[in-house]
Design a protein around this motif. Sequence first.
Motif, PDB file in Angstrom:
ATOM      1  N   TRP A 177     -60.758  51.574  -7.437  1.00 19.39           N
ATOM      2  CA  TRP A 177     -61.810  50.716  -7.975  1.00 19.39           C
ATOM      3  C   TRP A 177     -62.000  50.943  -9.470  1.00 19.39           C
ATOM      4  CZ3 TRP A 177     -63.389  46.719  -5.360  1.00 19.39           C
ATOM      5  CH2 TRP A 177     -63.335  46.733  -3.964  1.00 19.39           C
ATOM      6  N   LEU A 178     -61.868  52.180  -9.912  1.00 17.48           N
ATOM      7  CA  LEU A 178     -61.953  52.448 -11.352  1.00 17.48           C
ATOM      8  C   LEU A 178     -60.812  51.768 -12.098  1.00 17.48           C
ATOM      9  CD1 LEU A 178     -62.952  56.226 -11.273  1.00 17.48           C
ATOM     10  CD2 LEU A 178     -64.340  54.347 -12.169  1.00 17.48           C
ATOM     11  N   ALA A 179     -59.611  51.821 -11.513  1.00 13.30           N
ATOM     12  CA  ALA A 179     -58.473  51.161 -12.154  1.00 13.30           C
ATOM     13  C   ALA A 179     -58.687  49.648 -12.209  1.00 13.30           C
ATOM     14  CB  ALA A 179     -57.184  51.493 -11.398  1.00 13.30           C
ATOM     15  N   LEU A 180     -59.257  49.077 -11.136  1.00 15.64           N
ATOM     16  CA  LEU A 180     -59.508  47.636 -11.117  1.00 15.64           C
ATOM     17  C   LEU A 180     -60.535  47.236 -12.171  1.00 15.64           C
ATOM     18  CD1 LEU A 180     -59.016  44.932  -9.739  1.00 15.64           C
ATOM     19  CD2 LEU A 180     -60.840  45.490  -8.122  1.00 15.64           C
TER      20      LEU A 180
ATOM     21  N   THR B 174     -52.936  62.502  -8.893  1.00 14.50           N
ATOM     22  CA  THR B 174     -53.856  62.128  -9.971  1.00 14.50           C
ATOM     23  C   THR B 174     -53.105  61.624 -11.196  1.00 14.50           C
ATOM     24  OG1 THR B 174     -53.932  64.470 -10.624  1.00 14.50           O
ATOM     25  CG2 THR B 174     -55.702  63.660  -9.229  1.00 14.50           C
ATOM     26  N   THR B 175     -51.920  62.181 -11.449  1.00 12.79           N
ATOM     27  CA  THR B 175     -51.095  61.646 -12.539  1.00 12.79           C
ATOM     28  C   THR B 175     -50.698  60.205 -12.242  1.00 12.79           C
ATOM     29  OG1 THR B 175     -50.243  63.848 -13.078  1.00 12.79           O
ATOM     30  CG2 THR B 175     -48.969  61.953 -13.850  1.00 12.79           C
ATOM     31  N   GLY B 176     -50.381  59.949 -10.966  1.00 13.34           N
ATOM     32  CA  GLY B 176     -50.066  58.574 -10.576  1.00 13.34           C
ATOM     33  C   GLY B 176     -51.242  57.645 -10.785  1.00 13.34           C
TER      34      GLY B 176
ATOM     35  N   SER C 258     -54.047  53.527 -13.900  1.00  7.95           N
ATOM     36  CA  SER C 258     -55.177  53.098 -14.726  1.00  7.95           C
ATOM     37  C   SER C 258     -54.706  52.654 -16.097  1.00  7.95           C
ATOM     38  CB  SER C 258     -56.194  54.234 -14.854  1.00  7.95           C
ATOM     39  OG  SER C 258     -56.710  54.599 -13.590  1.00  7.95           O
ATOM     40  N   GLY C 259     -53.808  53.439 -16.710  1.00 12.12           N
ATOM     41  CA  GLY C 259     -53.277  53.061 -18.010  1.00 12.12           C
ATOM     42  C   GLY C 259     -52.514  51.755 -17.960  1.00 12.12           C
ATOM     43  N   GLY C 260     -51.700  51.590 -16.907  1.00 16.02           N
ATOM     44  CA  GLY C 260     -50.977  50.326 -16.750  1.00 16.02           C
ATOM     45  C   GLY C 260     -51.911  49.158 -16.533  1.00 16.02           C
ATOM     46  N   ALA C 261     -53.011  49.402 -15.785  1.00 17.44           N
ATOM     47  CA  ALA C 261     -53.984  48.337 -15.550  1.00 17.44           C
ATOM     48  C   ALA C 261     -54.660  47.911 -16.847  1.00 17.44           C
ATOM     49  CB  ALA C 261     -55.028  48.795 -14.533  1.00 17.44           C
ATOM     50  N   VAL C 262     -55.006  48.879 -17.688  1.00 16.69           N
ATOM     51  CA  VAL C 262     -55.637  48.558 -18.968  1.00 16.69           C
ATOM     52  C   VAL C 262     -54.679  47.766 -19.851  1.00 16.69           C
ATOM     53  CG1 VAL C 262     -56.511  49.554 -21.118  1.00 16.69           C
ATOM     54  CG2 VAL C 262     -57.261  50.478 -18.914  1.00 16.69           C
TER      55      VAL C 262
END
Length: 494
Positions: free
Chosen positions: A198-201, A78-80, A85-89
């Motif tokens: 999908w959330l990260a995308l 989950t940390t990954g 997600s942070g990197g995607a944003v």
Amino acid sequence: MRRPETWTLADVLDFEALVAADERAPDPAAVAARDARLWQEQIAPQLATEETTDRSAVFHRWLAARRTTETLPGTWLTTGWRMLSGGAVLAGLVLGFLVAGGALYYAGARPVNVAVFLAITVGVQWLLLAWSLLVILSRGFRAASQRLLLRIGESIGQWLASALEHLPGPKRLRLRAEAATLRQLAGRNLQLLRWPPWLALQGFGIAWNLGVLAALLARVVFTDVAFGWESTSAQGPEGMHTLARAFATSWTWLFPDACPTLDQVEHSWFHYQSGVAALNRVATASWWPWLVGFILVYGLLPRAALWLYFWTQSRAGLRRLAFDEPRHRAAWYRLTGPVIHSNRPPQEGTSPHDAKSTAPTAARAEAGCLLIDSSLAGARPEIEHWVTAQLGWRLACSEVVEIDYPSGYEAALARLATALPKAPCWLIAVPAPFTAFAAFTQFIARIGQGSGFVLIVALDEQGKPKAPDPEWARYWSDFLRAEATDCATFSYTP
């Protein structure tokens, strides 16, 4: 009234890792004693009366108690995902700003083409969304997602294993073992693990649109930029104005001036022959509010809606956790019963699973089927002789299988299914010690017919069959009784 326990994805993965580790434990008696101690000292005192039968509440407290002494892979995964997600944003913000900034380039010789700008910043998103929808609706989506998640889990496990070289030997081996379970966790929790990517995308898409908006507003506020449109086939501005009004329907009820008028559309129509000097400055500036509305409604809003949908599905999946798989029931029985550990010999009492009470039933069978675990394959002749001599069976089928691999050995199980109508009794020879009880429960569920028996066999140092330890016979009997499998147990005797 207490609120129901709220599970997170990290909780589920850590819980499954602990259950998997208990399945592999070499000493089930020690595992049972540990869980009994946790129940009495840390879990039961914190439970309300109505929570004692709530598996979600009991397992959540069991997980909290175990986490204090365990290093678990769920938090790593989950940390990954959070880092992803942070990197995607961040990538979405930067790329959206840079791409929009390039599309907004204006040197005074030619206006920014609104169609080209929207094709680069919003049109590409529509293509990706259409592709995503096609993938989701396709029949192979589940299989493709599972393969992707398994590859991700394996890659993370390999990366973690390589990153642990500096740790002391015992801790390094333990963490490597936990990292290896990531592949199993991905397969077991596909319904939950498919949502974070999908959330990260969608997070990337939301940030992309925010970056585009930031570049557009910065260009409008701090520089002089002209917007226009071009077309060789258009006979007049009416078609472009109609199209612009149609797209602006979503926001002109609130901001009526956020769309160019017919006159402004006409005077922002760029022709190379006339050049940019022929365009009206007010008309070229009238497009930027329309562009902001277009990006908000057709770029940012769909991404935000999809992110909310995927987040809702993820939370709904966590709320639907039932903990009723065989591996969960084994842990539940260790905590709340009815697995029994006592010092009395296994032949005492009147359990329906005892060998004495079931031997007459088994002996009445004229024909039967035998399944032997692959770890006992070397003792196959002795086991077959024991079955024919002790039970008087004529073996209609004898197969070697892996009882902790319920999805394998299709051919052997097909032959068993063919033989069962004429030989309705079956017996499975199992090793002692053995720990993969959850997989064994799934295995016998696949047989699904006839009367079942379990023969517990131990091996000596030379690989010859011998009588198992009485504690193992008792453990098997208790487990089968708790699972309500109606399988009776025998202990091998030379």
